[in-house]
Design a protein around this motif. Structure first.
Motif, PDB file in Angstrom:
ATOM      1  N   THR A 186      38.112  32.922  50.670  1.00  0.00           N
ATOM      2  CA  THR A 186      37.162  32.763  49.797  1.00  0.00           C
ATOM      3  C   THR A 186      36.149  31.844  50.451  1.00  0.00           C
ATOM      4  O   THR A 186      34.748  32.051  50.147  1.00  0.00           O
ATOM      5  CB  THR A 186      37.827  32.033  48.532  1.00  0.00           C
ATOM      6  OG1 THR A 186      38.502  30.850  48.990  1.00  0.00           O
ATOM      7  CG2 THR A 186      38.643  32.775  47.706  1.00  0.00           C
ATOM      8  N   LYS A 187      36.442  31.063  51.446  1.00  0.00           N
ATOM      9  CA  LYS A 187      35.386  30.439  52.338  1.00  0.00           C
ATOM     10  C   LYS A 187      34.493  31.162  52.856  1.00  0.00           C
ATOM     11  O   LYS A 187      33.491  30.978  52.941  1.00  0.00           O
ATOM     12  CB  LYS A 187      36.131  29.299  53.071  1.00  0.00           C
ATOM     13  CG  LYS A 187      35.370  28.463  53.794  1.00  0.00           C
ATOM     14  CD  LYS A 187      34.413  27.541  53.077  1.00  0.00           C
ATOM     15  CE  LYS A 187      33.501  26.725  53.739  1.00  0.00           C
ATOM     16  NZ  LYS A 187      32.645  25.683  53.034  1.00  0.00           N
ATOM     17  N   LEU A 188      35.151  32.308  53.566  1.00  0.00           N
ATOM     18  CA  LEU A 188      34.428  33.631  54.574  1.00  0.00           C
ATOM     19  C   LEU A 188      33.452  33.866  53.385  1.00  0.00           C
ATOM     20  O   LEU A 188      32.262  34.269  53.904  1.00  0.00           O
ATOM     21  CB  LEU A 188      35.040  34.400  55.342  1.00  0.00           C
ATOM     22  CG  LEU A 188      35.905  33.710  56.232  1.00  0.00           C
ATOM     23  CD1 LEU A 188      37.069  34.437  56.696  1.00  0.00           C
ATOM     24  CD2 LEU A 188      35.057  33.168  57.490  1.00  0.00           C
ATOM     25  N   LEU A 189      33.781  34.410  52.317  1.00  0.00           N
ATOM     26  CA  LEU A 189      33.036  35.049  51.435  1.00  0.00           C
ATOM     27  C   LEU A 189      31.872  34.087  50.902  1.00  0.00           C
ATOM     28  O   LEU A 189      30.392  34.553  50.946  1.00  0.00           O
ATOM     29  CB  LEU A 189      33.752  35.613  49.964  1.00  0.00           C
ATOM     30  CG  LEU A 189      32.899  36.326  49.239  1.00  0.00           C
ATOM     31  CD1 LEU A 189      32.330  37.569  49.555  1.00  0.00           C
ATOM     32  CD2 LEU A 189      33.898  36.527  47.899  1.00  0.00           C
ATOM     33  N   GLU A 190      32.127  32.858  50.608  1.00  0.00           N
ATOM     34  CA  GLU A 190      31.012  31.942  50.309  1.00  0.00           C
ATOM     35  C   GLU A 190      30.097  31.509  51.234  1.00  0.00           C
ATOM     36  O   GLU A 190      29.006  31.681  51.119  1.00  0.00           O
ATOM     37  CB  GLU A 190      31.990  30.584  49.914  1.00  0.00           C
ATOM     38  CG  GLU A 190      30.812  29.378  49.611  1.00  0.00           C
ATOM     39  CD  GLU A 190      31.561  28.141  49.645  1.00  0.00           C
ATOM     40  OE1 GLU A 190      31.061  27.170  50.215  1.00  0.00           O
ATOM     41  OE2 GLU A 190      32.746  28.059  48.856  1.00  0.00           O
ATOM     42  N   MET A 191      30.562  31.657  52.503  1.00  0.00           N
ATOM     43  CA  MET A 191      29.752  31.481  53.802  1.00  0.00           C
ATOM     44  C   MET A 191      28.718  32.738  53.844  1.00  0.00           C
ATOM     45  O   MET A 191      27.524  32.727  54.407  1.00  0.00           O
ATOM     46  CB  MET A 191      30.477  31.396  54.951  1.00  0.00           C
ATOM     47  CG  MET A 191      31.031  29.655  55.020  1.00  0.00           C
ATOM     48  SD  MET A 191      32.470  29.650  56.498  1.00  0.00           S
ATOM     49  CE  MET A 191      31.294  30.155  57.892  1.00  0.00           C
TER      50      MET A 191
END
Length: 180
Positions: free
Chosen positions: A172-177
């Motif tokens: 989810t962090k990678l998607l957000e980034m």
């Protein structure tokens, strides 16, 4: 420009295959990738490029790492849209499991053969549940990934495809980034 997430397998683990992320970011920028952002020290990269072929990107990144560091690193590249789709289709959406970091995504480099998938689906493991799709094995580890029998190596051996695993928070962090 297309946004991709590149996932390196097996770097900076137990003192093996050490790569400083600041150096990796600089290397990738030097060979033409744009807006390169690294997340934590285990090889999670968000980048932009005109290239539209993820396999070509995997080869380019792996080749540059080999040339610069002298060792091979498996690289898996997914588009931002693929990562978003994988997260949205996660069948293990129990908020307690998500918060306790029990949900993992074993990202597959290619679709496994049907007979291997069918044979594995019929097996059960105490404290572990998984669902296999074309490009991902969704994994829930009640006792945590560190104690799981169904780890990345297990799925690579059984499905005979290269893979790399990330937890829900990282995905989810990678998607957000990637949306910046």
């Amino acid at each position: 420009m297309q946004t991709y997430i590149a996932l390196l397998r097996g770097i900076n683990v137990g003192g093996q295959k050490k790569i400083k992320m600041v150096d990796l970011r600089q290397l990738l920028a030097q060979i033409g990738f744009k807006d390169v952002v690294i997340y934590i020290q285990s090889g999670n990269i968000v980048l932009k490029t005109e290239e539209r072929n993820p396999r070509a990107l995997e080869k380019t990144i792996a080749s540059e790492i080999h040339e610069s560091y002298g060792f091979d690193v498996p690289v898996l590249v997914k588009s931002k849209e693929e990562i978003q789709d994988i997260i949205e289709k996660n069948p293990f959406d129990n908020s307690e499991d998500l918060e306790a970091n029990r949900i993992y995504f074993v990202l597959l480099k290619e679709v496994p053969k049907k007979d291997l998938t069918e044979a594995l689906v019929n097996e059960t493991f105490a404290n572990e549940k998984f669902i296999i799709t074309g490009n991902c094995v969704y994994l829930c580890c009640a006792k945590g990934y560190g104690n799981a029998k169904c780890d990345n190596n297990f799925f690579e051996r059984r499905l005979k495809v290269p893979a790399t695993t990330r937890n829900y928070r990282t995905m989810t962090k990678l998607l957000e980034m990637s949306e910046k």
